[in-house]
Design an enzyme around this catalytic site. Structure first.
Site, short mmCIF file in Angstrom:
data_model
loop_
_atom_site.label_atom_id
_atom_site.label_comp_id
_atom_site.label_asym_id
_atom_site.label_seq_id
_atom_site.Cartn_x
_atom_site.Cartn_y
_atom_site.Cartn_z
N ASP A 1 -4.24 -9.07 -5.15
CA ASP A 1 -4.46 -10.22 -4.28
C ASP A 1 -4.60 -11.52 -5.07
O ASP A 1 -4.11 -12.56 -4.65
CB ASP A 1 -5.70 -10.00 -3.40
CG ASP A 1 -5.37 -9.11 -2.21
OD1 ASP A 1 -4.31 -9.33 -1.58
OD2 ASP A 1 -6.15 -8.20 -1.89
N CYS B 1 -8.98 -3.67 -11.25
CA CYS B 1 -8.49 -2.55 -10.46
C CYS B 1 -7.18 -2.88 -9.76
O CYS B 1 -6.67 -2.09 -8.98
CB CYS B 1 -9.55 -2.09 -9.46
SG CYS B 1 -10.05 -3.39 -8.34
N HIS C 1 0.80 -1.23 0.00
CA HIS C 1 0.00 0.00 0.00
C HIS C 1 0.83 1.27 0.00
O HIS C 1 0.38 2.31 -0.49
CB HIS C 1 -1.06 -0.05 1.09
CG HIS C 1 -2.16 -0.98 0.68
ND1 HIS C 1 -2.20 -2.29 1.06
CD2 HIS C 1 -3.18 -0.81 -0.19
CE1 HIS C 1 -3.21 -2.88 0.47
NE2 HIS C 1 -3.84 -2.00 -0.28
N GLU D 1 -10.75 -11.51 -6.38
CA GLU D 1 -9.35 -11.51 -5.95
C GLU D 1 -8.99 -12.80 -5.24
O GLU D 1 -7.88 -12.98 -4.78
CB GLU D 1 -9.03 -10.27 -5.10
CG GLU D 1 -10.02 -9.95 -4.03
CD GLU D 1 -9.81 -8.58 -3.39
OE1 GLU D 1 -8.74 -7.98 -3.55
OE2 GLU D 1 -10.74 -8.12 -2.70
C1 PEP Z 1 -6.34 -5.96 -5.41
O1 PEP Z 1 -6.23 -6.85 -4.56
O2 PEP Z 1 -5.97 -6.09 -6.58
C2 PEP Z 1 -6.90 -4.65 -5.06
C3 PEP Z 1 -7.16 -3.76 -5.98
O3 PEP Z 1 -7.12 -4.39 -3.75
P1 PEP Z 1 -5.99 -3.96 -2.70
O4 PEP Z 1 -4.74 -3.65 -3.45
O5 PEP Z 1 -6.54 -2.78 -1.99
O6 PEP Z 1 -5.90 -5.18 -1.85
MG MG Z 2 -7.23 -6.70 -2.65
#
Ligand code: PEP
Ligand code: MG
Length: 573
Positions: A455, A502, A189, A431
């Site tokens: 994920d 995403c 993150h 995911e």
């Molecule tokens: C993902 O897992 O691809 C996602 C977009 O969510 P995050 O990165 O917030 O886990």
């Molecule tokens: Mg995720």
């Protein structure tokens, strides 16, 4: 000169001096003093500096993250101004003739122990406040630097073992030119935040913190993942040239800002952005985002002392929807857990947090939290084009239960006389491999899918997305991943539904031609990736890419896929 290789996490070149962001050594010895009055003065000097720092941080946080986040610092200031804490410290210095460090630490610990065990959430929060501010005052007494990313006022590059999302949120772009860390991957993150802040970053260098000396000159190459310590004049010149070239490219990309995203044969695909806060919308619009494909709402819950209220959430959602002016905004419900913690929720410590109690699992169990968020979203729905999606769905029952709760809240709000849009699409993130494999069944019940490859890759390859030791297994182009993605897209299209992506893969230049060929409908990425992606897509033919689909899906290795895509798209990547 020392050169390290890490993972390119946010593009661009940055050069400045090293600023270590690490926990300071606050150890002290208890000593007898003979001039208690002087010691009290020393205490007050440390208190005064701490207060003025906190005032600055509060103002900065208010500006960058809003009033709610700044409130923590108001609470800290209250502690430092509280005679019920300060007087006993002074008394201790005078009556026991001990140094200010010991008097402060021991008195603070006494209050912390007392408040921590109280059956009252407010008092427990005070214990946490006292703990936080005491460290700052102690650092000033000991004359050691207390790192405050928000207070940096000269050009630096931050060097840290890792950055928490709230550290990253505090960075002032005017002075923090880039950052580099020991651990983390492209989808951790801190890396995602760096991209939304448009700060060059290289993560996962393994040992930059031990190699980089304070104030040394450092270059962070967020395009290739290189970090150079004490570079030669010649290297500085080369990187300056690279930096200029990057700026030139950015100007080239900017020409497509107000254009739709179309392939060479004129087929439109949607390029949307991933955001964490309403403040990110400015960057989305400046980078020509056609929508928001992922609003990570957990940032509303982080860096705070308690859950955000319904009204606070409503304000944030309404602001995003209004700013996007009827363009699609996909809001993901709370996805906490994994590497995103909430101190005040008291979640269990788990051996395997990424496989544990997180996201929709928490929301279905703590439906009070979930319902508050859904109500805020539903009330905001009349201000724009809202779509809601649930994270980490593994089973049909989870999706049904989450949707049923949403419907209940919709009915409840309408019964209360509130307006709620009747065209809100409800989808889910894919995911977890189980939901990708079962996409056919899910597709009958959802309005859309959004593939969360960050994920999905880690769960499919069993390789922690944060762990640079296994990053070689974190392979977006692995045919296993591509086949799962294909299953999801085909399943959605068979039911007349759409699929977006995403995860970070959606903005990756090798992945984009493949995803176009697989028929992905919406690509959602960091805002800064949108214009390069639009430029790339303009030069690609969807039909041609689709003709390679079967060949790519039957390949055995990631390298084969990469070589093939490079050859077919002529890309020097
Ligand atoms: C993902 O897992 O691809 C996602 C977009 O969510 P995050 O990165 O917030 O886990
Ligand atoms: Mg995720």
């Amino acid at each position: 000169m020392t050169q390290l290789q890490g993972i390119a996490a946010s593009s661009g070149i940055a050069m400045a001096k090293v600023y270590h962001l690490e926990a300071p050594d606050l150890s002290y010895t208890t000593t007898d003093i003979d001039q208690p009055e002087e010691e009290v003065k020393r205490l007050h000097a440390a208190l005064d500096i701490s207060k003025s720092e906190l005032e600055k941080i509060k103002a900065h946080t208010k500006e960058s993250l809003g009033d709610e986040h700044a409130e923590i610092f108001s609470a800290h200031l209250l502690v430092l101004n509280d005679p019920e804490l300060i007087q006993p410290i002074e008394d201790k210095i005078k009556s026991e003739n001990v140094n200010a460090e010991a008097a402060l630490d021991e008195t603070a610990n006494m209050f912390i122990d007392m408040f921590k065990n109280m059956d009252n959430e407010y008092m427990r929060e005070r214990a946490a406040d006292i703990h936080d501010v005491t460290k700052r005052v102690l650092a000033h007494l000991l004359n050691v630097t207390f790192p405050d990313p928000a207070l940096i006022d000269e050009e630096v590059i931050i060097v840290a073992e890792d950055l928490t999302p709230s550290d990253t949120a505090q960075l002032n772009k005017d002075f923090v030119k880039g950052f580099t860390t020991d651990i983390g991957g492209r989808t951790s993150h801190s890396a995602i935040m760096a991209r939304s802040l448009e700060i060059p970053a290289v993560v996962g260098t393994k040992d930059i913190t031990s190699k980089a000396e304070k104030d040394a000159f450092i270059i962070v190459d967020g395009i290739n993942g290189d970090v150079l310590l004490n570079p030669t004049e010649e290297q500085i010149g080369t990187y300056q040239e690279k930096q200029n070239e990057f700026e030139r490219k950015k100007q080239e990309w900017a020409k497509l800002k107000d254009e739709p995203t179309v392939t060479s044969e004129g087929r439109h695909v949607e390029l949307a952005a991933n955001i964490g806060t309403p403040e990110d919308i400015e960057g989305v619009l400046n980078n020509g985002g056609e929508g928001v494909g992922l609003y990570r709402t957990e940032f509303l819950y982080m860096g705070k002392k308690q859950l955000p209220t319904e009204q606070e959430q409503f304000d944030a959602y309404k602001s995003v929807l209004e700013q996007m002016n009827d363009r699609a905004v996909v809001v993901r419900t709370l996805d906490i857990g994994g590497d995103k913690e909430l101190d005040y929720l008291d979640l269990p410590n788990e051996l395997n947090p990424f496989l544990g109690f997180r996201a929709i699992r928490i929301c279905l169990e703590r439906d009070d939290i979930f319902r508050t968020q859904l109500r805020a979203l539903l009330r905001a729905s009349v201000y724009g084009n809202l779509k809601i999606m649930f994270p980490m769905i593994a089973t049909l029952e989870e999706f049904r239960e989450a949707k049923a709760i949403l419907e209940e809240e919709k009915t409840a709000l309408r019964n209360e006389g509130q307006n709620v849009s009747d065209s809100i699409e409800v989808g889910m993130m894919v995911e977890i491999p189980a939901s990708a494999v079962l996409a056919k069944q899910f597709a009958k019940e959802v309005d859309f899918f959004s593939i969360g490859t960050n994920d999905l890759i880690q769960y499919t390859m069993a390789a922690d997305r944060m762990n640079e030791q296994v990053s070689y297994l974190y392979q977006p182009y692995h045919p296993a991943i591509l086949n799962l993605i294909n299953t999801v897209i085909e399943a959605s299209h068979a039911e007349g539904k759409w699929t977006g992506m995403c995860g970070e893969m959606a903005g990756d230049s090798i992945a984009i031609p493949i995803l176009l060929g697989l028929g992905l409908d919406e690509f959602s990425m960091s805002a800064t990736s949108i214009l390069p992606a639009r430029t790339q897509i303009k030069a690609l033919s969807q039909e041609e890419m689709a003709s390679y689909k079967d060949t790519i899906l039957s390949m055995g290795t990631s390298d084969q896929v990469v070589d093939f895509v490079k050859e077919k798209t002529d890309q020097a990547l």
